[in-house]
Design a protein around this motif. Structure first.
Motif, PDB file in Angstrom:
ATOM      1  N   LEU A 143     -17.504  -1.126 -15.417  1.00  0.00           N
ATOM      2  CA  LEU A 143     -18.567  -0.551 -16.241  1.00  0.00           C
ATOM      3  C   LEU A 143     -18.009   0.227 -17.435  1.00  0.00           C
TER       4      LEU A 143
ATOM      5  N   TYR B 213     -18.417   3.130 -18.669  1.00  0.00           N
ATOM      6  CA  TYR B 213     -19.157   4.315 -18.201  1.00  0.00           C
ATOM      7  C   TYR B 213     -19.517   5.272 -19.341  1.00  0.00           C
TER       8      TYR B 213
ATOM      9  N   SER C 101     -22.695   4.455 -20.634  1.00  0.00           N
ATOM     10  CA  SER C 101     -23.765   4.285 -19.647  1.00  0.00           C
ATOM     11  C   SER C 101     -24.521   5.579 -19.391  1.00  0.00           C
TER      12      SER C 101
END
Lengths: 369, 369
Positions: free
Chosen positions: B242, B244, B247
């Motif tokens: 991911l 991050y 996110s």
């Protein structure tokens, strides 16, 4: 019902009452605690038709009444409420609201009217023991009552007052645990009654290890234990119990004295390779001044020796290892470091007694090797 | 193989090696510990094709050799042997005899030759951290790696060295846990690797809460942790982790500051009436200076209020109660009493951060109410 009570007092009343409540039962009422509020008290009752517990705590009763609540759930909620005053209120649809400060729970209850009537407990005679005394005697016998109802009376434990002694005995068809202690009450009491093993298992957890008193009252069908403000009752069991005095072997050919802890360690090691399903026996080989312990299973073999004082004949005999460990732990409660095992033949029971105490005696049947 | 070693040293070598052994597996070798005796040492290896642990202890090697033994069984036996010197000997049929004083076990082993080859662990670069430091970072992220392999890479936890910081991140599709700490090694290290969550779960148990060092070596496919004489390795995971940083939501309309312990208590109470199968959400209702928490299930209802500092708009939003509790406990590790929850709409993730520390950040997606 509409009451206010302190969280600490509520918890202290509820926790022991759970001992007579089923955690999971098809009969919903048996999973419930019965709460009854009147005269400045909240009374809490758990009752499973066989045993019951009644406790109470001070409460500010704004409206008296009664209700049934799921025992485990209700106890969990009261335990996790913020400390301080808790309000419990019910409505006409038996909803129970439990609140404290800014926390408010609402759970479904049931009408208190459907709770089964408690047995009438009109005492016929009573005695008083210390909690530690009663707890010790339960601990020395609780492990060997029968778990199945092939002979239902053996699912209970015998209490007998005789010759100024209290004697307690349990047996499950493979072994007998027996203990006794001097006891004299004011009146000459010659009573014999059988208490369900499950009742005593719960009672044991509630008893303290001190000299505070337990009052025991007997009615025709019930026994009532009162202590620390608790009121714990149970039906008694009916039936012909074992004639234990004549069941213990009296003639032996071999006596062997060993250290209890050493023997427990050794048998627990043997247990590492015993599969509980197969129930392989452990073999005691007694010769010279040695107790040799041997087991062989699919998992492996163990062979070890314990120094022992042996008097009499050599012998080889097999036992269930768990039954021996339970007996040894029962003997340890008497405070001795050593036990005497008295044996006869590979087909007759072994008797275990603490070396310096005559208050505990255990007989175990051998297993064919 | 024929060796003698002290029981204490053997136990200390065997216990951690079990962390890489399957308790129950259809592949017998994966339930085994590999023992190898040579050059004055007994080496103990557990290896499940993904992670491995190598330990060793001093031993008196009378005959060198190797053997495979069932890990749990062998560890249980060594643990229960009498203290002191233990002899371990194998015969040509791979029987293993374990003896000490008058105690002798015999169990079946397997030829050491069938043990899978360990990966080659040629270190390419290494760093050193304190155990407490690494343990804290694992504790703040271990609970939110994915338990299912819908996206396999999320069954691992990302470690990233960047801008003189160590950053650790896990995510499972519903939430992201992130923590960071200043870290500079001698060489300028810009590494990013993904360690299986299961490996870190085991590692966490073995790490101490002190400043003793853990050496971390990276090879192309593996990571090796060495500490307290243990050598714990694991394959690394491959895949795109991911992003991050992008996110975490950055724009919020509502900020709410609350006491962590008070919120944990409150959510745990709500958990009492939530059935784990139904996964009913808990509702946060934010208005004025109050966080109201509400849940209603078949079991009952809860409604409570927590005093909060609220900045911004009122909002009602639902969450999985377990995910919130894990986040709050992660935030507690940073040492703060309070957290800030940053929210936007009922359909966007909430970010939780300790009020005085920027080292921990957690995002959780809401549940539709």
């Amino acid at each position: 019902m509409f009451i206010r009570a302190e969280s600490k007092a509520l918890n202290e009343a509820i926790a022991p009452a759970l001992c007579a409540v089923s955690a999971k039962n098809t009969v919903a009422v048996l999973e419930c605690l019965y709460l009854n509020a009147e005269d400045g008290k909240l009374t809490v009752i758990g009752y499973d038709n066989s045993k019951g517990m009644k406790t109470s705590c001070d409460a500010d009763i704004i409206e008296s009444g009664c209700i049934l609540v799921k025992g485990m759930k209700f106890a969990g909620i009261i335990k996790m409420m913020p400390q301080g005053e808790i309000t419990i209120a019910t409505d006409e649809r038996n909803n129970v609201s439990i609140s404290s400060g800014k926390t408010k729970f609402e759970i479904a209850g049931m009408s208190g009217d459907i709770f089964p009537a408690l047995p009438e407990l009109v005492s016929e005679k009573g005695i008083t023991l210390s909690q530690a005394f009663l707890k010790k005697m339960i601990s020395q016998t609780i492990f060997s009552y029968a778990q199945t109802d092939i002979k239902p009376v053996y699912m209970g434990i015998l209490f007998e007052f005789k010759d100024s002694e209290l004697r307690v005995c349990s047996c499950d068809g493979y072994r007998i645990s027996f203990c006794k202690a001097p006891f004299s009450s004011g009146e000459s009491l010659t009573e014999r009654f059988i208490v369900p093993g499950k009742t005593l298992t719960e009672l044991q957890k509630l008893l303290k290890d001190d000299d505070t008193p337990v009052n025991i009252e007997l009615t025709r069908r019930h026994i009532v234990f009162s202590f620390n403000g608790l009121f714990f009752f149970s039906r008694l069991m009916e039936g012909e119990f074992l004639d234990y005095e004549n069941s213990f072997q009296k003639v032996f050919k071999t006596y062997i004295t060993v250290d209890i802890s050493e023997l427990i360690d050794s048998i627990e090691r043997a247990g590492l390779i015993i599969d509980d399903k197969m129930k392989t026996a452990i073999k005691f080989i007694i010769y010279g001044d040695v107790l040799q312990i041997k087991t062989a299973t699919e998992t492996g073999k163990i062979d070890e020796e314990i120094t022992a004082e042996v008097e009499g004949e050599d012998l080889t005999i097999g036992f269930n290892h768990r039954y021996i460990i339970e007996a040894l732990k029962g003997a340890q409660i008497s405070g001795d470091d050593k036990i005497v095992m008295s044996l006869n033949t590979p087909f007759s029971g072994m008797v275990i007694t603490p070396v310096d105490h005559e208050d505990y005696k255990y007989m175990i049947l051998p297993v064919r090797m």
